[in-house]
Design an enzyme around this catalytic site. Structure first.
Site, short mmCIF file in Angstrom:
data_model
loop_
_atom_site.label_atom_id
_atom_site.label_comp_id
_atom_site.label_asym_id
_atom_site.label_seq_id
_atom_site.Cartn_x
_atom_site.Cartn_y
_atom_site.Cartn_z
N ARG A 15 0.73 -1.08 0.01
CA ARG A 15 0.01 -0.09 -0.10
C ARG A 15 0.88 1.15 0.05
O ARG A 15 0.97 1.87 -0.95
CB ARG A 15 -0.94 -0.13 1.11
CG ARG A 15 -2.03 0.83 1.08
CD ARG A 15 -1.59 2.56 1.49
NE ARG A 15 -1.37 2.66 3.00
CZ ARG A 15 -0.69 3.76 3.47
NH1 ARG A 15 -0.53 4.50 2.66
NH2 ARG A 15 -0.37 3.47 4.73
N ASP A 16 1.52 1.51 1.19
CA ASP A 16 2.31 2.80 1.14
C ASP A 16 3.64 2.74 0.30
O ASP A 16 3.89 3.93 -0.17
CB ASP A 16 2.65 3.10 2.70
CG ASP A 16 3.12 4.28 3.14
OD1 ASP A 16 2.70 5.05 2.28
OD2 ASP A 16 3.93 4.62 3.84
N HIS A 207 5.80 4.82 12.43
CA HIS A 207 6.06 4.75 10.99
C HIS A 207 7.13 5.70 10.53
O HIS A 207 6.56 6.90 10.18
CB HIS A 207 4.51 5.00 10.32
CG HIS A 207 4.31 4.88 8.97
ND1 HIS A 207 3.67 3.97 8.56
CD2 HIS A 207 4.86 5.67 7.85
CE1 HIS A 207 3.71 4.05 6.98
NE2 HIS A 207 4.32 4.87 6.77
N HIS A 209 9.72 7.42 8.10
CA HIS A 209 10.32 7.48 6.62
C HIS A 209 11.93 7.55 6.76
O HIS A 209 12.37 8.24 7.62
CB HIS A 209 9.75 8.41 5.89
CG HIS A 209 8.49 8.02 5.35
ND1 HIS A 209 7.86 8.27 4.00
CD2 HIS A 209 7.42 7.29 5.94
CE1 HIS A 209 6.67 8.05 4.02
NE2 HIS A 209 6.20 7.09 4.88
N CYS A 240 8.58 10.23 -0.59
CA CYS A 240 7.94 11.28 -0.09
C CYS A 240 7.51 12.12 -0.94
O CYS A 240 8.45 12.87 -1.56
CB CYS A 240 8.87 11.74 1.09
SG CYS A 240 7.95 13.42 1.99
N ASN A 249 10.11 4.53 2.69
CA ASN A 249 9.75 4.24 3.93
C ASN A 249 11.12 3.54 4.56
O ASN A 249 11.83 3.06 4.00
CB ASN A 249 8.58 3.29 3.97
CG ASN A 249 7.12 3.67 3.66
OD1 ASN A 249 6.67 4.21 4.55
ND2 ASN A 249 6.88 3.56 2.23
#
Length: 303
Positions: A15-16, A207, A209, A240, A249
């Site tokens: 997903r991310d 979470h 990055h 990002c 990530n």
């Protein structure tokens, strides 16, 4: 402060990671990759997003992917859901967990969701209530916890208020996002030290990055306070959107190496994880930015 007894790695790459890639993978490639991830020993995989395809075309096939993957017992399959319409599609796919999202800063919330924080609460409350009625667990994401691309510094009190509101609505876990990768270890500990006065540590996840190369240092800072749940994307997938050219990530494979070398048994098979990383690297036709995959790509580790 004792270190956590265990570490849980939550894979968010499908997903991310993929939502930030310029390459749009085929439905079959996504399914193949998620099936490979399911065989690695990961206990949590965020598989897609039911946000309108207009906003995230990379995941326009969310229902097809979520319906076709081979599910493995013991793995939680989660999906991001923006509203009731998205929730209905997620329920049709029978995801295990619903993830809702908002920002800690007003400017980013309006840019990302096109709503004020106050208006977002009303939408998320509807989603959470219905998801709970369907016996689904619910995760809340808060973006820009450690800094906003529009407002700069973000008040810990604002984060606290949003966390409190989301838990009142009924979420089971809150993931605190370093959306633009600006957090540093001292800041992480300052924020978590304040939040732990109000929320159990097991109800919060981190979470990070790796925009500025501090993601693993920030994980360690959280671990020193006893936090055990961390989101990551295999190979460091993603990016990002507010920092052009920035890495994505925190990489699952880099995180796994660190915690395994520290003596933690995550239940994840390092070789199978590497195979899954090589698989998605082939589908994307580019080298993944994680340190572990850099070693693999240089021939230092044979998969």
């Amino acid at each position: 402060m004792p270190l956590p007894e265990r570490i849980q790695i939550k894979e968010v790459g499908p997903r991310d990671g993929l939502q930030n890639e310029t390459e749009i993978l085929s439905t079959e490639a996504k399914i193949e990759w998620i099936n490979a991830l399911s065989q690695t020993g990961l206990s949590y995989i965020e598989i897609t997003s039911f946000v309108h395809p207009k906003w995230i075309p990379q995941l326009a096939d969310a229902l097809e992917v979520a319906s076709a993957i081979r599910r493995k017992e013991g793995v939680t399959y989660a999906a991001l859901v923006p509203n009731l319409k998205g929730l209905q599609r997620a329920l049709q796919a029978d995801v295990d967990e619903v993830a809702v999202f908002m920002s800690a800063s007003e400017a980013h919330n309006k840019k990302n969701i096109n709503k004020s924080i106050g208006d977002t609460y009303r939408v998320l409350n509807e989603v959470i209530e219905e998801a709970k009625e369907e016996q689904k667990s619910v995760r809340g994401y808060i973006s820009t916890v450690f800094g906003c691309p529009y407002e700069g510094k973000v008040s810990v009190d604002d984060v606290l208020r949003i966390c409190d509101r989301l838990f009142e609505m009924g979420i089971d876990e809150c993931s605190l996002g370093d959306t633009i990768g600006v957090a540093n270890p001292k800041q992480v500990q300052d924020v978590l030290t304040k939040l732990e006065r109000y929320f159990p540590k097991h109800s919060l996840a981190l979470h990070f990055h790796n925009t500025r190369g501090t993601a693993l240092a920030n994980v360690w800072a959280a671990m020193e306070l006893g936090y055990e749940r961390f989101d990551s994307a295999l190979g460091g997938l993603g990016g990002c959107p507010y920092a052009k050219g920035a890495s994505g990530n925190l990489a699952t494979d880099d995180l796994l190496y660190m915690v395994q070398e520290m003596g933690y048994n995550t239940g994840i098979d390092e070789l199978k994880l590497r195979e899954a990383a090589s698989l998605i690297q082939g589908h994307l036709n580019k080298e993944l930015p994680s340190h572990q995959m850099s070693i693999v790509n240089r021939g230092g580790i044979q998969v």
